[in-house]
Design an enzyme around this catalytic site. Structure first.
Site, mmCIF file in Angstrom:
data_model
loop_
_atom_site.group_PDB
_atom_site.id
_atom_site.type_symbol
_atom_site.label_atom_id
_atom_site.label_comp_id
_atom_site.label_asym_id
_atom_site.label_seq_id
_atom_site.Cartn_x
_atom_site.Cartn_y
_atom_site.Cartn_z
ATOM 1 N N SER A 142 0.852 -1.182 0.000
ATOM 2 C CA SER A 142 0.000 0.000 0.000
ATOM 3 C C SER A 142 0.884 1.227 0.000
ATOM 4 O O SER A 142 2.059 1.159 0.369
ATOM 5 C CB SER A 142 -0.882 -0.001 1.256
ATOM 6 O OG SER A 142 -1.473 1.259 1.496
ATOM 7 N N TYR A 155 -2.412 -1.422 10.673
ATOM 8 C CA TYR A 155 -2.497 -1.546 9.208
ATOM 9 C C TYR A 155 -1.212 -1.054 8.544
ATOM 10 O O TYR A 155 -0.649 -1.742 7.675
ATOM 11 C CB TYR A 155 -3.690 -0.754 8.688
ATOM 12 C CG TYR A 155 -3.804 -0.745 7.180
ATOM 13 C CD1 TYR A 155 -4.366 -1.825 6.510
ATOM 14 C CD2 TYR A 155 -3.346 0.331 6.427
ATOM 15 C CE1 TYR A 155 -4.470 -1.828 5.115
ATOM 16 C CE2 TYR A 155 -3.448 0.342 5.044
ATOM 17 C CZ TYR A 155 -4.008 -0.740 4.401
ATOM 18 O OH TYR A 155 -4.090 -0.736 3.033
#
Length: 275
Positions: A142, A155
């Site tokens: 990401s 995360y």
């Protein structure tokens, strides 16, 4: 070679294929002429996508379970064919201060976002290397892998881990003598439309739920201007066919990568949200 010449006719296995960028990748792989194996914990979502695509295979799979992922690999090779593209995409979010994060939520992020990638690599890669055919492994990191964002620590940590895992895996595949036919690539999407923020974990009673939900609201605002998953998929397939290692969806991801390099070179401490 272009994406169609590179991938058409092969088998693609995509975890987390029921929604978001996973579904976008599945739809675009199908457009390219691939046979797509849709893996997700959400049976209804992948069943609907299978019906939409017509020729796809839907397999309910919890990537936290190493045995289930191995069964997915065994079934794919037995019933569908050799895998040309493995996409380890399944992922979950978590909002709130790190010290307020419930233990179960922390473990869920690790088990899905990190161990799920490892299980996919371990289950599929040996057969992919053994075939001596051209094959691709995409691990979904990401833009979060090159940023520091408060109230999303689990995360962000997990995506840093996936990026490091993928960089090391590429070196290991080369060291083992398979670099000529196994293409390991790190996928770093920016904001792409999905339901990951809505389904993200929060905090238990006693934690600062207000801070966690404010961060969720912030990310939902970002989602309002996020990229269409099919457009993101097209960009990623084109870059993969060009043999890039870092596959990115938007220019903003490249800008974040440059900022990260500058922060490390200057040895600067984290300084708030990086936009």
């Amino acid at each position: 070679m272009n994406a169609r010449e590179t991938f058409s006719g092969g088998v693609a296995v995509i975890t987390g294929a029921g929604a978001g960028i996973g579904a976008g990748l599945a739809r675009y792989a199908h457009r390219l002429g691939m046979t797509v194996v849709l893996a997700d914990i959400d049976a209804d979502a992948i069943g609907a996508l299978r019906d939409e695509l017509g020729t796809a295979v839907a397999v309910v799979c919890d990537v936290r379970d190493a045995g289930a992922v191995q069964d997915l690999a065994d079934r794919t090779y037995r019933d569908v064919g050799p895998v040309r593209l493995l996409v380890n995409n399944a992922g979950v979010e978590q909002f709130g201060y790190l010290w307020d994060t419930p233990l179960a939520n922390w473990q869920r992020v690790i088990d899905v976002n990190i161990s799920g990638v490892f299980h996919g690599v371990r289950a599929f890669l040996p057969a992919m290397m053994g075939s001596n055919e051209q094959a691709w492994v995409w691990n979904l990191s990401s833009v979060g892998a090159v940023t520091a964002i408060p109230l999303q620590s689990p995360y962000i940590m997990s995506k840093h881990a996936v990026l490091a895992l993928t960089e090391c895996l590429r070196l290991e595949v080369e060291a083992a003598g398979h670099g000529h036919h196994i293409h390991v690539q790190a996928v770093l999407p920016g904001a792409v439309v999905s339901n990951i923020f809505e389904s993200a974990g929060g905090v238990d009673a006693g934690g600062d739920a207000g801070a966690a939900e404010a961060q969720r609201a912030t990310m939902l605002d970002i989602k309002a201007g996020a990229m269409d998953p099919l457009a993101a998929a097209r960009t990623l397939f084109d870059q993969a066919a060009a043999d890039e290692f870092y596959l990115v969806t938007q220019e903003s991801v490249l800008e974040a990568m440059k900022r990260r390099a500058e922060v490390l070179a200057r040895q600067s401490p984290p300084a708030g949200r990086q936009k």
